[in-house]
Design an enzyme around this catalytic site. Sequence first.
Site, PDB file in Angstrom:
ATOM      1  N   SER A 167       0.845  -1.193   0.000  1.00  0.00           N
ATOM      2  CA  SER A 167       0.000   0.000   0.000  1.00  0.00           C
ATOM      3  C   SER A 167       0.876   1.237   0.000  1.00  0.00           C
ATOM      4  O   SER A 167       2.000   1.218   0.518  1.00  0.00           O
ATOM      5  CB  SER A 167      -0.896   0.028   1.242  1.00  0.00           C
ATOM      6  OG  SER A 167      -1.584   1.265   1.350  1.00  0.00           O
ATOM      7  N   TYR A 182      -1.912  -0.795  10.229  1.00  0.00           N
ATOM      8  CA  TYR A 182      -1.975  -1.034   8.785  1.00  0.00           C
ATOM      9  C   TYR A 182      -0.739  -0.480   8.085  1.00  0.00           C
ATOM     10  O   TYR A 182      -0.116  -1.150   7.260  1.00  0.00           O
ATOM     11  CB  TYR A 182      -3.244  -0.387   8.228  1.00  0.00           C
ATOM     12  CG  TYR A 182      -3.476  -0.611   6.756  1.00  0.00           C
ATOM     13  CD1 TYR A 182      -4.068  -1.790   6.300  1.00  0.00           C
ATOM     14  CD2 TYR A 182      -3.115   0.359   5.824  1.00  0.00           C
ATOM     15  CE1 TYR A 182      -4.292  -1.995   4.944  1.00  0.00           C
ATOM     16  CE2 TYR A 182      -3.340   0.167   4.467  1.00  0.00           C
ATOM     17  CZ  TYR A 182      -3.921  -1.011   4.034  1.00  0.00           C
ATOM     18  OH  TYR A 182      -4.136  -1.203   2.686  1.00  0.00           O
ATOM     19  N   LYS A 186       2.034  -2.796   6.109  1.00  0.00           N
ATOM     20  CA  LYS A 186       2.283  -2.632   4.677  1.00  0.00           C
ATOM     21  C   LYS A 186       3.736  -2.239   4.400  1.00  0.00           C
ATOM     22  O   LYS A 186       4.319  -2.654   3.391  1.00  0.00           O
ATOM     23  CB  LYS A 186       1.320  -1.601   4.084  1.00  0.00           C
ATOM     24  CG  LYS A 186      -0.138  -2.067   4.078  1.00  0.00           C
ATOM     25  CD  LYS A 186      -0.313  -3.366   3.279  1.00  0.00           C
ATOM     26  CE  LYS A 186      -1.775  -3.736   3.124  1.00  0.00           C
ATOM     27  NZ  LYS A 186      -1.960  -4.972   2.300  1.00  0.00           N
TER      28      LYS A 186
END
Length: 275
Positions: A167, A182, A186
């Site tokens: 991401s 998150y 990532k």
Amino acid sequence: MSASNGVKKSIRAPNPAIEDSIFKQLRLDGRAVIITGGAGGIGYEIARGLAEAGANISLWYHTSQVADKLAAKVTEDFGVKAKAYKVDVTNYSAVEEAVSQTVRDFGRLDVMIANAGVPSKAGGLDDRIEDWNRVRAVDFDGVYYSVRAAGLVFREQKSGVAIITASMSGHAANVPQEQSCYNAAKAGCIHLAKSLSVEWAKWGGRINSVSPGYIDTAISGDCPFEMKEEWFNLTPLRRDADPRELKGIYLYLASNASSYTTGADFAIDGGYTAR
């Protein structure tokens, strides 16, 4: 290094056979591809893109109620073999068994796309520990389990390609949402791909990552209007992406067109991280 007769011996690896036609380089006829999270917005469009190029698709899902129908639609539209498998990517034994089952069902495995992921909904201090553990387990551990299980097959056959869906959040702490878990997971995915690319190169494997920006999928569907407006304001192209706009990069990385590409990350983010 010199040979005993005094002639220098090169460590240079041989070049692969290269098709002159870029369209032939991009073909995946007969190859078997696993896509984790394959029933979701990005994963399903990847499946369709690679199936259009001739790949047979092992479509992994965890909670989808329509995965079998989606697999049947891929077969109907592109005339390839496609089958759905219910797999918990946080369970390594289940992942390894699903890889083995795919090899039995398809007769081979050529590409693993570790795409399954879930968002986090709070910052690092406000996130519940159980939510932190769940996001990490899917977004980082599940990615490692998937590429590890496939990589064992690839190493045995001395070939294979893996692609990790990372991401842009692995490059930047995007705002206004707070999502430290998150972001960290990532970022770990990006460096995992780089690290494994060096290890895999010894026996002919390749692995890269893709870092999407804001994509118009169900995951972002419940985000408030004001938050999305802030996203658009910070994205030079001032919009999010249709998931179909990602098909090209995954096809490139899965195919022979990218035979000299490994350890790279591709930000497909409308310019967000270029600011």
